[in-house]
Design a protein around this motif. Structure first.
Motif, short mmCIF file in Angstrom:
data_model
loop_
_atom_site.label_atom_id
_atom_site.label_comp_id
_atom_site.label_asym_id
_atom_site.label_seq_id
_atom_site.Cartn_x
_atom_site.Cartn_y
_atom_site.Cartn_z
N ALA A 237 2.89 -1.17 4.30
CA ALA A 237 2.15 0.08 4.14
C ALA A 237 3.14 1.22 4.33
O ALA A 237 3.73 1.35 5.40
CB ALA A 237 1.01 0.16 5.15
N ASP B 116 4.39 5.49 3.58
CA ASP B 116 3.95 6.86 3.33
C ASP B 116 5.11 7.80 3.63
O ASP B 116 5.96 7.50 4.48
CB ASP B 116 2.74 7.21 4.20
CG ASP B 116 1.92 8.34 3.64
OD1 ASP B 116 0.78 8.09 3.21
OD2 ASP B 116 2.40 9.49 3.61
N ALA C 279 4.39 -1.02 8.75
CA ALA C 279 4.21 0.37 8.30
C ALA C 279 5.52 1.11 8.42
O ALA C 279 6.28 0.93 9.38
CB ALA C 279 3.13 1.06 9.13
N GLY D 147 -3.93 3.91 6.46
CA GLY D 147 -3.68 2.48 6.42
C GLY D 147 -4.91 1.67 6.06
O GLY D 147 -4.89 0.44 6.10
N CYS E 199 -0.01 5.19 2.16
CA CYS E 199 -1.05 4.47 2.91
C CYS E 199 -2.01 5.37 3.67
O CYS E 199 -3.12 4.93 4.01
CB CYS E 199 -0.40 3.47 3.86
SG CYS E 199 0.75 4.20 5.07
N ASP F 229 0.88 -1.18 0.00
CA ASP F 229 0.00 0.00 0.00
C ASP F 229 0.91 1.22 0.00
O ASP F 229 1.48 1.58 1.02
CB ASP F 229 -0.90 -0.03 1.24
CG ASP F 229 -1.85 1.16 1.32
OD1 ASP F 229 -1.83 2.00 0.40
OD2 ASP F 229 -2.57 1.26 2.33
N THR G 132 -1.40 4.57 10.69
CA THR G 132 -1.56 3.21 10.16
C THR G 132 -1.27 2.17 11.23
O THR G 132 -2.01 1.18 11.37
CB THR G 132 -0.63 3.01 8.95
OG1 THR G 132 -1.05 3.90 7.90
CG2 THR G 132 -0.67 1.58 8.45
N ALA H 299 -4.42 -1.16 3.37
CA ALA H 299 -3.61 -2.26 3.90
C ALA H 299 -4.43 -3.08 4.89
O ALA H 299 -4.38 -4.31 4.90
CB ALA H 299 -2.35 -1.71 4.56
#
Length: 299
Positions: A197, A199, A221, A181, A178, A175, A208, A184
């Motif tokens: 995930a 970002d 994440a 999240g 994300c 993802d 997330t 995901a």
């Protein structure tokens, strides 16, 4: 609390906003004074980029003050400034005291993705039809299920999995961008077990992590450099401009036989996305809602 509203031309918006900040206004908002009329103007911007303009040709600037005296004093001081030329006072009005938390919560109801898959704020009961659900409250990170792009991505996940082994069908999942999240987490709800995930926003990464914990799902994440190797499913719900820039990177992450799922794209942007991804993958429109489209490709 008291609300002071001014009417001003576009070139005065920034100066007035700065002045309200100096006058210790509790909040400042800018709206199109011609909203809901034939003169209304659309004003769009990309996340992380400067706004295309400071305001509208005729902007309504509203500042919130703790007391009526503070609002009146702000008017007196502003009217004495050179930059107030062309501006006018629309009025000062008392703001009714409300339970803002409850009022905000009342604006978010459970969101149906499919008849048996729902996104449900924590203060709501699960709908009777919900066989799968994501518990998610509105927060700073993008992705609460209320936007068409998020719903289309989740619908794709649900349809891709169908009634079979969803986790196996999704395979390893990325993802990218994300936000909250939510995508995901959606993949995890359908059985995916190896999920990254990522970002660029640390607040999104933290959101997330917290949302995954709240939904009792496992995922990893982190920042974008966490994305390594290839994935059976690569999902990116961002916007057209960054999606075009990211084309070679995202395509490189798609494994043989894997799927690329892109959202944040307006209907009129379909061809330019197809052209941007043509050297690697053939994008097609897979879904549409309220002027937005979902584009997918398979390697």
């Amino acid at each position: 609390m008291f609300e002071l509203s001014l009417l001003c031309p576009e070139h005065r918006v920034e100066a007035l906003s700065d002045a309200f900040d100096a006058l210790e206004a509790l909040s400042v908002s800018v709206e199109d004074a011609d909203a809901q009329t034939d003169a209304e103007q659309a004003l769009f911007g990309e996340p992380g980029m400067p706004a295309p303009r400071e305001g509208w040709l005729r902007s309504r600037v509203t500042a919130l003050f703790a007391t009526e005296q503070a609002a009146q004093e702000a008017v007196r001081l502003l009217q004495a400034q050179d930059f107030f030329e062309g501006c006018s006072v629309l009025g000062i009005a008392a703001v009714q005291e409300q339970d803002w938390v409850r009022l905000t919560q009342s604006q978010f109801d459970p969101v149906e993705i499919t008849p048996d898959f729902w996104i449900v704020p924590t203060w709501h009961e699960l709908p009777a039809a919900a066989r799968r659900s994501i518990r998610l409250d509105p927060g700073l990170a993008f992705g609460t299920g209320t936007h068409p792009t998020t719903r289309m991505c989740l619908r794709w996940i649900a349809r891709q999995c169908g009634e079979g082994d969803g986790g196996q069908k999704l395979g390893r999942v990325l993802d990218y961008g994300c936000g909250s999240g939510i995508l995901a987490i959606g993949a995890a709800k359908f059985g995916a077990e190896d999920i990254d995930a990522v970002d660029i926003d640390a607040a999104a990464v933290q959101a997330t992590v917290e949302n995954a914990q709240a939904n009792d799902v496992q995922l990893k994440a982190g920042l974008p450099d966490q994305a390594q190797g290839q994935y059976q499913t690569v999902i990116a719900n961002i916007l057209a401009m960054p999606l075009k820039v990211l084309a070679p990177l995202l395509c490189a992450h798609v494994a043989e036989g894997g799927h690329l799922v892109l959202a944040g794209i307006l209907e009129r942007q379909a061809q330019e996305l197809q052209e941007a991804y043509a050297p690697w993958l053939r994008l097609q429109v897979a879904d549409s809602e309220d002027g937005w489209i979902l584009m997918t490709a398979r390697r």
